[in-house]
Design an enzyme around this catalytic site. Structure first.
Site, PDB file in Angstrom:
ATOM      1  N   ASP A  39      35.534  16.843 -13.997  1.00  0.00           N
ATOM      2  CA  ASP A  39      36.506  15.263 -14.291  1.00  0.00           C
ATOM      3  C   ASP A  39      35.336  14.478 -14.852  1.00  0.00           C
ATOM      4  O   ASP A  39      35.920  13.776 -15.744  1.00  0.00           O
ATOM      5  CB  ASP A  39      37.346  14.771 -13.078  1.00  0.00           C
ATOM      6  CG  ASP A  39      38.394  15.644 -12.506  1.00  0.00           C
ATOM      7  OD1 ASP A  39      38.835  15.624 -11.757  1.00  0.00           O
ATOM      8  OD2 ASP A  39      38.447  17.402 -12.646  1.00  0.00           O
ATOM      9  N   VAL A  41      33.327  13.815 -16.906  1.00  0.00           N
ATOM     10  CA  VAL A  41      32.729  14.237 -17.692  1.00  0.00           C
ATOM     11  C   VAL A  41      33.626  13.814 -19.145  1.00  0.00           C
ATOM     12  O   VAL A  41      34.268  12.838 -19.642  1.00  0.00           O
ATOM     13  CB  VAL A  41      32.645  15.862 -18.022  1.00  0.00           C
ATOM     14  CG1 VAL A  41      32.120  15.545 -19.942  1.00  0.00           C
ATOM     15  CG2 VAL A  41      31.275  16.378 -17.700  1.00  0.00           C
ATOM     16  N   LEU A  89      72.306  30.896 -16.927  1.00  0.00           N
ATOM     17  CA  LEU A  89      72.523  32.379 -16.908  1.00  0.00           C
ATOM     18  C   LEU A  89      73.509  33.108 -15.709  1.00  0.00           C
ATOM     19  O   LEU A  89      73.836  32.274 -15.177  1.00  0.00           O
ATOM     20  CB  LEU A  89      71.273  32.760 -16.321  1.00  0.00           C
ATOM     21  CG  LEU A  89      70.205  32.885 -17.136  1.00  0.00           C
ATOM     22  CD1 LEU A  89      68.863  32.257 -16.227  1.00  0.00           C
ATOM     23  CD2 LEU A  89      69.244  33.883 -18.173  1.00  0.00           C
ATOM     24  N   LYS A 120      61.289  32.785 -12.245  1.00  0.00           N
ATOM     25  CA  LYS A 120      62.746  31.818 -12.186  1.00  0.00           C
ATOM     26  C   LYS A 120      62.349  31.055 -11.367  1.00  0.00           C
ATOM     27  O   LYS A 120      62.051  30.508 -10.309  1.00  0.00           O
ATOM     28  CB  LYS A 120      63.729  32.245 -11.777  1.00  0.00           C
ATOM     29  CG  LYS A 120      65.076  31.543 -12.229  1.00  0.00           C
ATOM     30  CD  LYS A 120      66.861  31.830 -11.987  1.00  0.00           C
ATOM     31  CE  LYS A 120      67.825  31.551 -12.137  1.00  0.00           C
ATOM     32  NZ  LYS A 120      67.509  29.566 -11.626  1.00  0.00           N
ATOM     33  N   ARG A 141      68.437  20.001 -20.034  1.00  0.00           N
ATOM     34  CA  ARG A 141      69.751  20.732 -20.576  1.00  0.00           C
ATOM     35  C   ARG A 141      71.302  19.568 -20.751  1.00  0.00           C
ATOM     36  O   ARG A 141      72.313  19.778 -21.833  1.00  0.00           O
ATOM     37  CB  ARG A 141      69.917  21.543 -19.897  1.00  0.00           C
ATOM     38  CG  ARG A 141      70.869  23.060 -20.122  1.00  0.00           C
ATOM     39  CD  ARG A 141      70.825  23.848 -19.077  1.00  0.00           C
ATOM     40  NE  ARG A 141      72.171  24.708 -19.380  1.00  0.00           N
ATOM     41  CZ  ARG A 141      73.419  24.554 -18.751  1.00  0.00           C
ATOM     42  NH1 ARG A 141      73.830  23.224 -18.463  1.00  0.00           N
ATOM     43  NH2 ARG A 141      74.201  25.251 -19.282  1.00  0.00           N
ATOM     44  N   LYS A 315      69.528  36.106  -7.784  1.00  0.00           N
ATOM     45  CA  LYS A 315      68.936  34.959  -7.242  1.00  0.00           C
ATOM     46  C   LYS A 315      68.018  35.580  -5.283  1.00  0.00           C
ATOM     47  O   LYS A 315      68.760  36.801  -5.176  1.00  0.00           O
ATOM     48  CB  LYS A 315      70.172  34.108  -6.985  1.00  0.00           C
ATOM     49  CG  LYS A 315      70.416  33.732  -8.106  1.00  0.00           C
ATOM     50  CD  LYS A 315      69.983  32.934  -8.722  1.00  0.00           C
ATOM     51  CE  LYS A 315      69.959  31.612  -7.720  1.00  0.00           C
ATOM     52  NZ  LYS A 315      70.023  30.134  -8.359  1.00  0.00           N
TER      53      LYS A 315
HETATM   54  N1  LIG Z   1      64.034  29.069 -14.676  1.00  0.00           N
HETATM   55  C1  LIG Z   1      63.556  30.131 -15.708  1.00  0.00           C
HETATM   56  O1  LIG Z   1      61.996  30.042 -15.376  1.00  0.00           O
HETATM   57  C2  LIG Z   1      64.006  30.626 -16.933  1.00  0.00           C
HETATM   58  C3  LIG Z   1      65.530  30.214 -17.027  1.00  0.00           C
HETATM   59  N2  LIG Z   1      65.857  30.733 -18.027  1.00  0.00           N
HETATM   60  C4  LIG Z   1      65.692  31.374 -19.105  1.00  0.00           C
HETATM   61  O2  LIG Z   1      66.316  32.191 -20.015  1.00  0.00           O
HETATM   62  C5  LIG Z   1      67.394  32.156 -20.464  1.00  0.00           C
HETATM   63  C6  LIG Z   1      67.387  30.480 -21.224  1.00  0.00           C
HETATM   64  C7  LIG Z   1      68.535  30.814 -21.996  1.00  0.00           C
HETATM   65  C8  LIG Z   1      69.062  32.112 -21.959  1.00  0.00           C
HETATM   66  C9  LIG Z   1      67.773  32.901 -20.889  1.00  0.00           C
HETATM   67  N3  LIG Z   1      64.513  32.477 -18.112  1.00  0.00           N
HETATM   68  C10 LIG Z   1      63.562  31.584 -17.664  1.00  0.00           C
HETATM   69  N4  LIG Z   1      62.746  32.430 -17.484  1.00  0.00           N
END
Ligand SMILES: NC(=O)c1cnc(OC2CCCC2)nc1N
Length: 331
Positions: A39, A41, A89, A120, A141, A315
């Site tokens: 850091d 530097v 998604l 994700k 978004r 999820k």
């Molecule tokens: N939160 C994430 O990490 C993540 C969210 N979305 C997407 O892809 C969607 C985006 C639009 C179509 C597919 N990828 C991710 N890695």
């Protein structure tokens, strides 16, 4: 001994040299996670540049590292219309949901499909636009069609390049997030200051990007992982996996845990692997995103009103997210 002041010509040359060197060090530290210098530097060169810019303000450029600290008070955030919709998604919650997704995709595609699997990231979706390699606009978004212009705030996020490695015009999307440790530190500060604490890193990131004082955003240690190309410009990737590598090559931070899977069994193994590993990650994830890898198949399958048919988000059970943060608080 007092430095002999530089002439304008010398200062111009020196400032350019320092900017290039400092931006390279910052890329290594904030984007590649592979710093090559200590850091002190960086700090010494930064002060040299800052002194030159104080002496010759006309030498300040928009991609100077001194512009990362913010300092503007915004009146509000203008609206931005996304030329390419920012989709959400469809979610899956069980192994069966994932195998059903694979069945639907294989049927629609009518041929074998490979999958690009990504963590994700539990942050805030953002869109970044570059013209001739220069960062020109960043937006949230919003509802997928209209978002908020948060360009000035995103300029203080160190992993977002102000200048790409190639002078190309592209639009990319990804997640802006707050690392777990930064979240713990911020809440400790807020508690000591008698302020409300944030419930989770995602809320902390969202709250930070809504700040009208850009110098506040600069202090929040936000980071990014980019994962979608909305406007390819001259980019040539034909698959999601290659697109992630190409994003990294032009200067973006991408998540290193991606995996190309040839079967849904491999996908499920990846899901189980990261369900185990999530507590060790320095950022929060709320699941796994599975995408058909070939863009030709993505084009064939297309989108519903809100989401692509060629992707699904698995999820993780929500109750564990809370435990992860509590564990961190005691470390
Ligand atoms: N939160 C994430 O990490 C993540 C969210 N979305 C997407 O892809 C969607 C985006 C639009 C179509 C597919 N990828 C991710 N890695």
């Amino acid at each position: 001994m007092a430095e002999i002041p530089l002439t304008l010509a010398e200062a111009t040359e020196k400032a350019k040299e320092l900017r290039t060197q400092l931006n390279q060090y910052a890329h290594e530290y904030y984007v590649a996670d592979k710093p090559t210098v200590e850091d002190y530097v960086y700090d010494r060169l930064y002060k040299e540049l800052s002194d030159i810019e104080t002496e010759y303000p006309d030498l300040i450029t928009s991609d100077s590292p001194t512009q990362r600290v913010g300092g503007k008070i915004l009146q509000g955030f203008e609206k931005v219309t996304h030329e390419v919709q920012m989709y959400s998604l469809n979610d899956g919650f069980s192994k069966e949901d994932i195998y059903d997704f694979d069945e639907r995709v294989q049927k629609l595609a009518g041929k074998p499909v490979s999958y690009c699997c990504e963590l994700k990231i539990d942050g805030l979706a953002i869109s970044l636009r570059y013209e001739n390699g220069r960062f020109v606009q960043g937006a949230t978004r919003g509802d997928g069609t209209v978002g908020e212009n948060i360009t000035e705030n995103l300029k203080t996020v160190k992993s977002i390049p102000l200048e790409l490695k190639k002078p190309i015009s592209v639009e990319v999307r990804g997640e802006c997030y707050m690392p777990k440790q930064s979240f713990v530190n911020l809440n400790k500060e807020r508690e000591e200051a008698g302020q409300d604490v944030f419930a989770n890193p995602r809320n902390a990131a969202a709250g930070s990007l809504r700040q009208l004082d850009t110098s506040m955003v600069a202090k929040r240690n936000l980071s990014t992982f980019l994962y979608t190309v909305a406007d390819f410009g001259p980019m040539t990737a034909q698959t999601q996996f290659d697109a992630l590598n190409e994003l990294s090559e032009i200067g973006f931070r991408t998540n290193p845990e991606k995996k190309l899977c040839q079967t849904i069994d491999e996908v499920w193994a990846y899901i189980e692997e990261y369900h185990e590993k999530r507590s060790e990650l320095p950022y929060e994830i709320d699941g796994i995103v599975i995408k058909t890898n070939e863009f030709t198949i993505q084009d064939e399958l297309g989108f519903t009103v809100k989401a692509p048919r060629w992707a699904i988000a698995y999820k993780f059970p929500p109750e564990e997210a809370q435990t992860i943060v509590e564990e961190i608080e005691w470390t």
